[in-house]
Design a protein around this motif. Structure first.
Motif, PDB file in Angstrom:
ATOM      1  N   THR A  47      34.539 -39.822  65.934  1.00  0.00           N
ATOM      2  CA  THR A  47      34.309 -41.260  65.885  1.00  0.00           C
ATOM      3  C   THR A  47      35.238 -41.900  64.866  1.00  0.00           C
ATOM      4  O   THR A  47      35.613 -41.280  63.866  1.00  0.00           O
ATOM      5  N   ASP A  48      35.628 -43.141  65.137  1.00  0.00           N
ATOM      6  CA  ASP A  48      36.499 -43.878  64.225  1.00  0.00           C
ATOM      7  C   ASP A  48      35.704 -44.352  63.011  1.00  0.00           C
ATOM      8  O   ASP A  48      34.520 -44.680  63.113  1.00  0.00           O
TER       9      ASP A  48
ATOM     10  N   PRO B 191      27.769 -40.987  60.158  1.00  0.00           N
ATOM     11  CA  PRO B 191      28.825 -40.082  60.606  1.00  0.00           C
ATOM     12  C   PRO B 191      29.210 -39.108  59.490  1.00  0.00           C
ATOM     13  O   PRO B 191      29.239 -39.472  58.319  1.00  0.00           O
TER      14      PRO B 191
ATOM     15  N   LYS C 276      42.247 -46.521  66.682  1.00  0.00           N
ATOM     16  CA  LYS C 276      41.232 -46.065  67.609  1.00  0.00           C
ATOM     17  C   LYS C 276      41.655 -44.766  68.293  1.00  0.00           C
ATOM     18  O   LYS C 276      42.814 -44.598  68.662  1.00  0.00           O
ATOM     19  N   ASP C 277      40.697 -43.853  68.425  1.00  0.00           N
ATOM     20  CA  ASP C 277      40.883 -42.637  69.209  1.00  0.00           C
ATOM     21  C   ASP C 277      42.094 -41.822  68.759  1.00  0.00           C
ATOM     22  O   ASP C 277      42.872 -41.320  69.571  1.00  0.00           O
TER      23      ASP C 277
END
Length: 456
Positions: free
Chosen positions: A247-248, A221, A285-286
């Motif tokens: 993305t986390d 990433p 998350k998110d």
């Protein structure tokens, strides 16, 4: 000899005459700026009485300042305009050229991927200091003398965390201090995910010594930072992007806002990396911080986050490090970053790279209110790293916006938004753009305030 002198004199006279005619022609046409109106969306009556200006220059010597008043009864064609002209044949730089935007803080873990050619040294010398040394050494152990051996390995089998290469762009010399980047890596500890594969190639000579190392990667990433500079340090957050999708990241201290203090000295800014700390937790998350800004008094940290396909505004009190406000602004389904987040007086103007925008006003209680939501539409140039030329005016629930595609384009788009949405979009074609493409003249926008717009 005399004939040659006469011929040279005639040629010189013709040249001077031609130059004089050219200068006279330019001078006669100095006010001949034509602005042509093209209605693209909505009703032009919504823009009645709106005034805007376009400042242009030619080669830093000839300057035009053109003002236009939009007539709500004019359905198209030439827009009424007035041009002021100034000639300065001694070149003046009225505008910095081709400015690119630069992030305050950047970090990489891809800087270690490289091709290294060494002069037939033993393994201990060749592998010393190579990024991801354990993985490289494993491939080297399976390489015979006189051979080139290549393997694709799962990187986190050999290394748990990414090494970070950090850059700060503060407009001054940055003094990092000893082992600052190593400290960053150790403190943040961003875990290498399972999909990250590395291709490693080792070449040995006939004596068995390593003469070549090649590292390449896939599945990693990209790490992105959002940062805001205060008088005594940098506030920052980070997130990942893999294959163009947010993305986390799995890190030691988790998702949130961090503070990196510094002190200003005569020879530059000394970063106190060993005092790095996390000051606020965000959902793991998110939740991705795409923009950070400090208010003018540096009492609040303003965040723009992408959460559950929405752009969310959060404000954080720096006095007690508690969240003051959270507000959903507009849909945010793509993977674009934030292009503009600028204060207009105390209000906040926000534009994403896909052209979606909103305008927040500050109420008497200090909270922000989302007043305008809209979009520039397709075909904008906001994904470019070049500085965006624009101006806005807001009054009584109405927002006027003008922007040029870039520094070299003089034609502009004009928008009128209300709290109900887009009311008008028009394209105002500047005649100098035609001369740029046909004649080759280097007309450019002029001055730091080259564009301006005002509501009636």
């Amino acid at each position: 000899m005399r004939k040659s002198l006469c011929l040279a004199g005639v040629i010189l006279l013709l040249l001077c005459t031609g130059l004089g005619m050219a200068v006279r022609q330019v001078d006669e046409e100095k006010d001949d700026i034509v602005i042509t109106q093209h209605i693209l969306e909505g009703d032009v009556r919504a823009a009645d009485g709106v005034t805007f200006r376009i400042g242009t220059q030619w080669n830093g010597r000839m300057n035009w300042d053109t003002s236009v008043t939009i007539d709500g009864n004019n359905a198209g064609g030439v827009a009424a305009s007035k041009t002021d002209y100034e000639a300065t044949w001694q070149k003046e730089e009225k505008k910095r050229s081709y400015t690119r935007t630069t992030e305050v803080m950047e970090a990489y873990y891809t800087a270690g991927y490289q091709t290294l050619i060494v002069s037939g040294v033993e393994d201990s010398a060749a592998l010393g200091g190579v990024p991801f040394e354990a993985a490289v050494e494993a491939v080297a152990s399976g390489t015979e003398p006189g051979e080139t051996h290549e393997e694709i390995i799962q990187l986190n089998y050999y290394c748990t965390y990414y090494p970070l290469f950090v850059e700060l762009h503060l407009g001054e010399s940055v003094i990092w201090g000893t082992n600052a980047e190593e400290y960053f890596s150790t403190y943040l500890r961003i875990r290498i995910p399972d999909p990250h594969r590395m291709k490693i190639s080792i070449t040995r000579n006939d004596e068995g010594n390593i003469i070549g190392i090649t590292n390449s990667m896939g599945g990693a990433p990209e790490i992105r930072f959002s940062a805001a500079v205060a008088k005594d340090g940098v506030y920052f957050a980070y997130y990942g992007v893999a294959d163009g999708i947010f993305t986390d990241l799995d890190s030691e201290h988790g998702n949130g806002i961090y503070f990196l203090p510094f002190v200003r000295k005569e020879d530059g800014i000394e970063v106190q990396h060993d005092k790095l700390e996390k000051i606020f937790d965000l959902p793991e998350k998110d939740c991705y911080v795409v923009e950070l800004k400090l208010d003018r008094e540096e009492k609040q940290l303003l965040m723009l986050t992408k959460e559950s396909d929405s752009l969310v505004f959060r404000s954080l009190s720096l006095e007690n490090r508690e969240e003051k406000q959270q507000l959903i602004l507009m849909p945010y389904e793509g993977e674009e970053g934030c292009r503009v987040a600028e204060f207009v007086e105390d209000n906040l103007f926000i534009v994403l790279e896909n052209g979606d925008l909103c305008f927040l006003t500050v109420e008497e209680n200090g909270e922000y209110q989302n007043r305008i939501v809209g979009s520039l539409g397709v075909g904008n140039s906001l994904r470019s790293t070049q500085e965006w030329e624009y101006d806005i005016d807001y009054r009584d629930g109405k927002l006027a916006l003008i922007y040029a595609e870039n520094y070299w384009e003089k034609s502009v788009y004009v928008y009128i938004f209300s709290e109900a949405g887009l009311e008008y979009k028009g394209y105002y074609e500047h005649s100098a753009d035609y001369e740029n493409s046909v004649v080759g003249f280097e007309y450019q926008l002029w001055g730091e305030d080259s564009l301006g717009i005002r509501l009636p």
